[in-house]
Design a protein around this motif. Structure first.
Motif, mmCIF file in Angstrom:
data_model
loop_
_atom_site.group_PDB
_atom_site.id
_atom_site.type_symbol
_atom_site.label_atom_id
_atom_site.label_comp_id
_atom_site.label_asym_id
_atom_site.label_seq_id
_atom_site.Cartn_x
_atom_site.Cartn_y
_atom_site.Cartn_z
ATOM 1 N N HIS A 195 0.804 -1.221 0.000
ATOM 2 C CA HIS A 195 0.000 0.000 0.000
ATOM 3 C C HIS A 195 0.839 1.274 0.000
ATOM 4 O O HIS A 195 0.287 2.373 -0.121
ATOM 5 N N LEU A 196 2.168 1.141 0.142
ATOM 6 C CA LEU A 196 3.041 2.310 0.129
ATOM 7 C C LEU A 196 3.378 2.699 -1.295
ATOM 8 O O LEU A 196 3.723 1.839 -2.114
ATOM 9 N N ASP A 197 3.292 3.994 -1.592
ATOM 10 C CA ASP A 197 3.692 4.448 -2.923
ATOM 11 C C ASP A 197 5.223 4.620 -2.952
ATOM 12 O O ASP A 197 5.903 4.439 -1.930
ATOM 13 N N ALA A 198 5.755 4.949 -4.096
ATOM 14 C CA ALA A 198 7.214 5.045 -4.268
ATOM 15 C C ALA A 198 7.826 6.077 -3.333
ATOM 16 O O ALA A 198 8.909 5.853 -2.773
ATOM 17 N N GLU A 199 7.153 7.190 -3.137
ATOM 18 C CA GLU A 199 7.689 8.247 -2.273
ATOM 19 C C GLU A 199 7.706 7.800 -0.814
ATOM 20 O O GLU A 199 8.666 8.057 -0.078
ATOM 21 N N GLN A 200 6.667 7.119 -0.373
ATOM 22 C CA GLN A 200 6.618 6.608 0.999
ATOM 23 C C GLN A 200 7.712 5.553 1.216
ATOM 24 O O GLN A 200 8.352 5.528 2.261
ATOM 25 N N ARG A 201 7.913 4.691 0.235
ATOM 26 C CA ARG A 201 8.969 3.668 0.332
ATOM 27 C C ARG A 201 10.342 4.322 0.417
ATOM 28 O O ARG A 201 11.186 3.901 1.202
ATOM 29 N N ALA A 202 10.559 5.345 -0.388
ATOM 30 C CA ALA A 202 11.848 6.040 -0.380
ATOM 31 C C ALA A 202 12.094 6.693 0.978
ATOM 32 O O ALA A 202 13.216 6.635 1.508
ATOM 33 N N TRP A 203 11.065 7.313 1.549
ATOM 34 C CA TRP A 203 11.226 7.943 2.859
ATOM 35 C C TRP A 203 11.582 6.897 3.914
ATOM 36 O O TRP A 203 12.500 7.095 4.706
ATOM 37 N N LEU A 204 10.873 5.781 3.902
ATOM 38 C CA LEU A 204 11.145 4.723 4.869
ATOM 39 C C LEU A 204 12.551 4.156 4.675
ATOM 40 O O LEU A 204 13.272 3.932 5.649
ATOM 41 N N ARG A 205 12.940 3.961 3.431
ATOM 42 C CA ARG A 205 14.288 3.439 3.129
ATOM 43 C C ARG A 205 15.372 4.312 3.756
ATOM 44 O O ARG A 205 16.319 3.805 4.345
ATOM 45 N N GLN A 206 15.215 5.626 3.654
ATOM 46 C CA GLN A 206 16.252 6.512 4.191
ATOM 47 C C GLN A 206 16.275 6.507 5.718
ATOM 48 O O GLN A 206 17.259 6.942 6.315
ATOM 49 N N CYS A 207 15.248 5.996 6.356
ATOM 50 C CA CYS A 207 15.226 5.891 7.819
ATOM 51 C C CYS A 207 15.929 4.630 8.324
ATOM 52 O O CYS A 207 16.271 4.554 9.505
ATOM 53 N N LEU A 208 16.112 3.669 7.446
ATOM 54 C CA LEU A 208 16.668 2.380 7.869
ATOM 55 C C LEU A 208 18.187 2.368 7.759
ATOM 56 O O LEU A 208 18.758 2.985 6.869
ATOM 57 N N SER A 209 18.813 1.652 8.655
ATOM 58 C CA SER A 209 20.269 1.541 8.630
ATOM 59 C C SER A 209 20.705 0.515 7.583
ATOM 60 O O SER A 209 19.925 -0.364 7.188
ATOM 61 N N ALA A 210 21.941 0.634 7.154
ATOM 62 C CA ALA A 210 22.498 -0.308 6.170
ATOM 63 C C ALA A 210 22.362 -1.727 6.710
ATOM 64 O O ALA A 210 22.570 -1.979 7.898
ATOM 65 N N GLY A 211 21.959 -2.638 5.848
ATOM 66 C CA GLY A 211 21.816 -4.033 6.241
ATOM 67 C C GLY A 211 20.488 -4.376 6.890
ATOM 68 O O GLY A 211 20.264 -5.529 7.272
ATOM 69 N N HIS A 212 19.590 -3.390 7.017
ATOM 70 C CA HIS A 212 18.289 -3.671 7.633
ATOM 71 C C HIS A 212 17.547 -4.692 6.777
ATOM 72 O O HIS A 212 17.565 -4.619 5.545
ATOM 73 N N PRO A 213 16.868 -5.653 7.399
ATOM 74 C CA PRO A 213 16.201 -6.717 6.636
ATOM 75 C C PRO A 213 15.077 -6.250 5.714
ATOM 76 O O PRO A 213 14.697 -6.974 4.790
ATOM 77 N N TRP A 214 14.544 -5.046 5.901
ATOM 78 C CA TRP A 214 13.444 -4.569 5.053
ATOM 79 C C TRP A 214 13.930 -3.813 3.818
ATOM 80 O O TRP A 214 13.132 -3.546 2.906
ATOM 81 N N LEU A 215 15.189 -3.465 3.764
ATOM 82 C CA LEU A 215 15.682 -2.643 2.667
ATOM 83 C C LEU A 215 15.452 -3.269 1.292
ATOM 84 O O LEU A 215 15.044 -2.587 0.354
ATOM 85 N N GLU A 216 15.707 -4.539 1.171
ATOM 86 C CA GLU A 216 15.552 -5.206 -0.132
ATOM 87 C C GLU A 216 14.115 -5.125 -0.626
ATOM 88 O O GLU A 216 13.863 -4.852 -1.790
ATOM 89 N N ALA A 217 13.160 -5.340 0.258
ATOM 90 C CA ALA A 217 11.745 -5.293 -0.133
ATOM 91 C C ALA A 217 11.301 -3.890 -0.525
ATOM 92 O O ALA A 217 10.356 -3.725 -1.299
#
Length: 86
Positions: free
Chosen positions: A62-84
């Motif tokens: 349900h997340l659009d591309a902009e929401q995914r990008a924002w969440l991605r930048q909050c996660l640290s390198a190697g976080h298990p959700w980054l790939e998804a």
């Protein structure tokens, strides 16, 4: 649990994260709620817990591309959700 700076929300505990208020606080039928990407950013701090993994799996489509990008930048390198989120 968060601060406000002008028209931005600064979520507590999420180093460097900021979100425009109109994107951070959404409304449905007049009821305000926290944007799902911000909720997931908090859940990501304890991503190893099954309940947070389940919430991520449910909300991700349900997340659009902009929401995914924002969440991605909050996660640290190697976080298990980054790939998804790519």
């Amino acid at each position: 649990f968060s601060e406000r700076s002008g028209d931005e929300l600064i979520p507590a505990g999420l180093a460097g994260a900021r979100r425009a208020m109109d994107k951070a606080i959404l409304r449905r039928e007049g009821v305000p709620f926290l944007a799902p990407e911000i909720v997931l950013a908090y859940k990501a701090l304890r991503a190893q817990e099954a309940k947070h993994q389940a919430d991520f799996a449910v909300l991700l489509p349900h997340l659009d591309a902009e929401q995914r990008a924002w969440l991605r930048q909050c996660l640290s390198a190697g976080h298990p959700w980054l790939e998804a989120l790519a």
